[in-house]
Design a protein around this motif. Sequence first.
Motif, PDB file in Angstrom:
ATOM      1  N   ASN A   9      27.502   4.664  -5.291  1.00 34.50           N
ATOM      2  CA  ASN A   9      29.188   4.204  -4.788  1.00 34.50           C
ATOM      3  C   ASN A   9      27.754   2.749  -5.542  1.00 34.50           C
ATOM      4  OD1 ASN A   9      30.563   3.158  -3.616  1.00 34.50           O
ATOM      5  ND2 ASN A   9      30.216   3.945  -1.792  1.00 34.50           N
ATOM      6  N   ARG A  10      29.042   1.955  -5.548  1.00 33.61           N
ATOM      7  CA  ARG A  10      29.005   1.016  -6.418  1.00 33.61           C
ATOM      8  C   ARG A  10      30.087  -0.454  -6.069  1.00 33.61           C
ATOM      9  NH1 ARG A  10      24.918  -0.554 -10.204  1.00 33.61           N
ATOM     10  NH2 ARG A  10      23.937   1.619 -11.009  1.00 33.61           N
ATOM     11  N   PRO A  31      33.086  -2.814  -6.535  1.00 34.07           N
ATOM     12  CA  PRO A  31      33.188  -3.188  -7.558  1.00 34.07           C
ATOM     13  C   PRO A  31      33.578  -4.582  -8.146  1.00 34.07           C
ATOM     14  CG  PRO A  31      35.167  -2.339  -6.375  1.00 34.07           C
ATOM     15  CD  PRO A  31      33.889  -2.367  -5.652  1.00 34.07           C
ATOM     16  N   GLU A  37      32.138  -1.470  -0.558  1.00 35.55           N
ATOM     17  CA  GLU A  37      32.143  -0.574  -1.599  1.00 35.55           C
ATOM     18  C   GLU A  37      33.971  -0.357  -1.836  1.00 35.55           C
ATOM     19  OE1 GLU A  37      32.354   3.157   0.373  1.00 35.55           O
ATOM     20  OE2 GLU A  37      33.132   2.635   2.270  1.00 35.55           O
ATOM     21  N   ASP A  94      35.032   7.105  -4.572  1.00 34.17           N
ATOM     22  CA  ASP A  94      34.713   5.604  -4.662  1.00 34.17           C
ATOM     23  C   ASP A  94      34.146   5.026  -3.179  1.00 34.17           C
ATOM     24  OD1 ASP A  94      35.234   4.655  -7.345  1.00 34.17           O
ATOM     25  OD2 ASP A  94      37.094   5.266  -6.729  1.00 34.17           O
TER      26      ASP A  94
HETATM   27 MG    MG Z   1      32.543   1.907  -4.425  1.00 35.53          MG
END
Ligand code: MG
Length: 504
Positions: free
Chosen positions: A30-31, A33, A98, A185
């Motif tokens: 999970n990066r 944005p 997140e 996401d």
């Molecule tokens: Mg994310």
Amino acid sequence: MATTLTATTTYQNFINGEWVPAQSGETFENRNPADNNDVVGTFPASDERDVNAAIEAAAAAADEWRHTPAPVRGEILFKASHLLEQRKEQYAKDMTREMGKVLKETRGDVQEAIDCGFYYAGEGRRLWGHTAPSELRRKFGMYVRQPVGLCALITPWNFPMAIPSWKIFPALIAGNTAIIKPASDTPLSVKNLVETLHDAGVPKGVLNMVTGSGSKVGNNLINDDRMRLLSFTGSSDVGRHIAEVAGRSLKKCSMEMGGKNPLVVMDDAKLELALEGAVWAAFGTTGQRCTAASRIIVHEKVYDSFKEQFIARVKALKVGNGLQGAEMGPCVNKSQRETVQQYVQIGIDEGAHLATGGHILDSGDYANGWFHEPTVFTEVDQNMRIAQEEIFGPVTALIKCSDIDHALEIVNNTMFGLSCSVYTQDVNRAFKFVEEAYFGIAYINAPTIGAEVHYPFGGTRQTGNGHREASETALDIFTEWKTIYIDYSGVLQKAQIDHPTGQE
Ligand code: MG
Ligand code: NAP
């Protein structure tokens, strides 16, 4: 934008009261944005074995939970809401990190979960049924709510805690057990909510969380015949698929899906109020709201003046990292930004006028995020694709109308029906608008966004399948009515047949 590299946290599924990895050991990232170098955490890439374990846990916990008195269930939800209040700031920051929406909005998202928790905690001492007089003597009739059973809760990323709370709290207060599959996401916000409920005392197995893809986790969940209810919020395409599965297996299902929401500005509107509302409704959450105003319909007499001022305000919007004071954050991911770009091209090709924006932002401070300029098309025809299809990004379309009837024709020219709004000082126009707009939610002199948890939420046409979340109406999703007749006459009485007109 400064790169905020922190140690990567490994998160787990929550099954039967324990935090456990996927049985396969697989994970996904999970990066952030706003800064792709920032890994928020890794989460289990689960498969059918994890789904099965969660379903077994929910099934095993079902009897004890439905026999727990609803006021006692309510006390646990009440405690969870208090804990959420204490954790609000941290959870809001996690959420911005997140999925990108700005901090004041993620605080609002957590607040919505708090409001929802308190509301449904109170339902523990209501969950009202009904009684009506019987047509026969010495006979009593009533109908009461009972739990549905095992609930599959499938949620999107744009309201990462609010929407899960709209499903979890009513599901639990009604005595159901549940498995939630968060959007890939935004699993962290759901983990935060599930953990809080666990800390408040929700017993093991009552609420389980399994992370992973829609195609694996989601599909396994919806196809399992032990599940009684599929509660989904997300895109119309996925919703249609889930409703088909539910139809084939005759499961109860509630679908909350897309929108193409109109905001109408009449010639007698307070222009300043309408401008402020339109900017907020179109570009709040980077336009990634199911209730975003993606069609702004303006009376021809004030169109030019509104257009000029609206564009000036949109140009002034500060785009950036939501943790660092921006007014509008990035798109949630690469593919969402690509969709936005495709629609910008579609709008240009269709002959709409690109009045401002239209480009991705990918240099300097924006280099590591999925940023896009806030974008306004003007001179849009109501039948263009950019006026018909949900873009789910920072793009809105200005459409001219000649009077309230013309505005209503445009308003209702859509396959969706979630939220609509009109700015006018004329009570006759306002009521006509409310009466004629075939939508689930209508606002007068307020933007298309701003739902409160104790009012029904949902839409008509392809936005939904007839249910309303939030408020008492969500209980119609999460309970089954049971009708009870008690005949204390001591004789056989026949409804309809013992009617006075049927006697000799
Ligand atoms: Mg994310
Ligand atoms: P989405 O792509 O439809 O995903 C929603 C959820 O469904 C995610 O958890 C997703 O998992 C899962 N999923 C995907 N394929 C699945 C499958 N085959 N079986 C079971 N589950 C599956 O929607 P989104 O992009 O997250 O959210 C944006 C959409 O939600 C927009 O259309 C917006 O209008 C709508 N929305 C509606 C409301 C409302 O109340 N009306 C509120 C908010 C958002 P993955 O994340 O793993 O793919």
